[in-house]
Write an enzyme that holds these catalytic residues in place. Structure first.
Site, PDB file in Angstrom:
ATOM      1  CE  LYS A  62      18.739  97.693 -26.718  1.00  0.00           C
ATOM      2  NZ  LYS A  62      17.656  98.718 -26.622  1.00  0.00           N
ATOM      3  N   GLY A  63      23.197  95.379 -21.556  1.00  0.00           N
ATOM      4  CA  GLY A  63      23.597  95.912 -20.484  1.00  0.00           C
ATOM      5  C   GLY A  63      23.254  97.284 -19.921  1.00  0.00           C
TER       6      GLY A  63
ATOM      7  N   GLY B 151      22.213  89.564 -13.995  1.00  0.00           N
ATOM      8  CA  GLY B 151      23.758  90.037 -13.998  1.00  0.00           C
ATOM      9  C   GLY B 151      24.839  88.967 -13.588  1.00  0.00           C
TER      10      GLY B 151
ATOM     11  CE1 TYR C 242      23.493  93.881 -15.261  1.00  0.00           C
ATOM     12  CE2 TYR C 242      21.982  96.009 -15.168  1.00  0.00           C
ATOM     13  CZ  TYR C 242      22.992  95.167 -15.742  1.00  0.00           C
ATOM     14  OH  TYR C 242      23.454  95.352 -17.057  1.00  0.00           O
TER      15      TYR C 242
ATOM     16  CG  HIS D  93      20.521  80.621 -12.792  1.00  0.00           C
ATOM     17  ND1 HIS D  93      20.843  81.830 -12.484  1.00  0.00           N
ATOM     18  CD2 HIS D  93      20.997  80.201 -14.188  1.00  0.00           C
ATOM     19  CE1 HIS D  93      21.564  82.514 -13.671  1.00  0.00           C
ATOM     20  NE2 HIS D  93      21.481  81.474 -14.638  1.00  0.00           N
TER      21      HIS D  93
END
Ligand code: PAP
Length: 278
Positions: free
Chosen positions: A243-244, A23, A171, A82
């Protein structure tokens, strides 16, 4: 190692931290839109309409690894990483800068990562790793920023120890109630929405601007490329918008694979007080 040795944050810096594909792009867009909203009053253009979120919020380990200040806009104190908590430069831990961490159901994170890496491998003319093989590696903790559970646990434990410094989000919870999270993000970053802004639809405006549908339909995110220093091939911006959705893993992994990863996560998170949404 370079940032561990040389990076010094501003005390006002705010880091968006995450394991890949959990996310980051969305959180970068939201935090950037929230922090820069006062610049927008009276105008309707945000950099987010012209630049993809990764180009609005630089990565510590890529764009800032040579401590080149020209790689960042000092007026916008947003950076990202990250890197696992245990490997962050000590200067970040000891400074008063803040960290917003996002994580996601491990199954969805894995599927998203596999698609992303397969696209990158194809553009480098490398045969993508079969999904089953990649899954085996992921379950064994072999991933480019270390085992997924260690990444999540590192930031989780730190958020319990330093709640004023680290905001821990998922998320799934952000998807379920984005408005509450947008307000929480603003408060954490020290730029809460005023009553006037809330009543004027300011929160909703940011949610809409950063939504998957809106961002993925922008020209820059459909047709432009993103170049990450140290990574040879440019990456199509569209790759960051797949796609989310929550639960897409079920279209790609068998129920047995899903149960195996759930089981691994449950065992690894046991006793931590953290329960990730599934
Ligand atoms: P990164 O680590 O390479 O930056 P990251 O942004 O963390 O990737 O994750 C990408 C995921 O976020 C993709 O999920 P999917 O593969 O399951 O579809 C991507 O679609 C999703 N994503 C990107 N933008 C948004 C957004 N605005 N809202 C919700 N999800 C989004």
């Amino acid at each position: 190692m370079s940032v561990q040795d040389r990076f010094n944050p501003q005390s006002t810096d705010i880091f968006v931290a995450s394991s890949p594909k959990t996310g980051t792009t969305w959180l970068k867009a939201l935090t950037f839109a929230i922090l820069t909203r006062s610049r927008l009053s009276g105008s309707t253009t945000s950099s987010l309409l012209a630049k993809m979120p990764h180009d609005c919020v630089p990565f510590l380990e890529f764009q800032l690894s040579d401590q080149n200040p020209s790689n960042r806009d000092l007026a916008i104190p947003l950076l990202s990483t990250h890197v696992p908590y245990s490997c962050l430069p000590k200067s970040i831990i000891s400074s008063s800068c803040k960290i917003i961490y996002i994580c996601r159901d491990a199954k969805d994170a894995f599927v998203s990562l596999w698609y992303f890496l397969a696209k990158m491998q194809r553009s480098d003319n490398v045969e993508p790793l079969p999904l089953e093989e990649a899954f085996e590696l992921f379950c064994n903790g072999i991933a480019n920023y270390g085992p997924y559970w260690d990444h999540v646990l590192g930031y989780w434990r730190a958020s319990l120890e330093f709640p004023e410094k680290i905001l821990f989000l998922t998320y799934e919870e952000m998807k379920k109630d984005t408005a509450t999270h947008v307000k929480k993000l603003a408060e954490f970053m020290g730029c809460s929405f005023t009553l006037e802004e809330e009543e004027g639809g300011g929160v909703q405006k940011i949610i809409s601007m950063c939504s998957f549908e809106e961002l993925s339909s922008l020209e820059v995110n459909k047709n432009a490329e993103h170049r990450t220093p140290g990574i040879s091939s440019p990456i199509q911006n569209s790759v960051f918008f797949r796609k989310g959705e929550i639960g897409d893993w079920a279209n790609h992994l068998t129920p047995e694979m899903g149960a195996r990863l759930d089981d691994i996560m449950e065992k690894k998170l046991k006793g931590s007080g953290l329960k990730l949404p599934r």
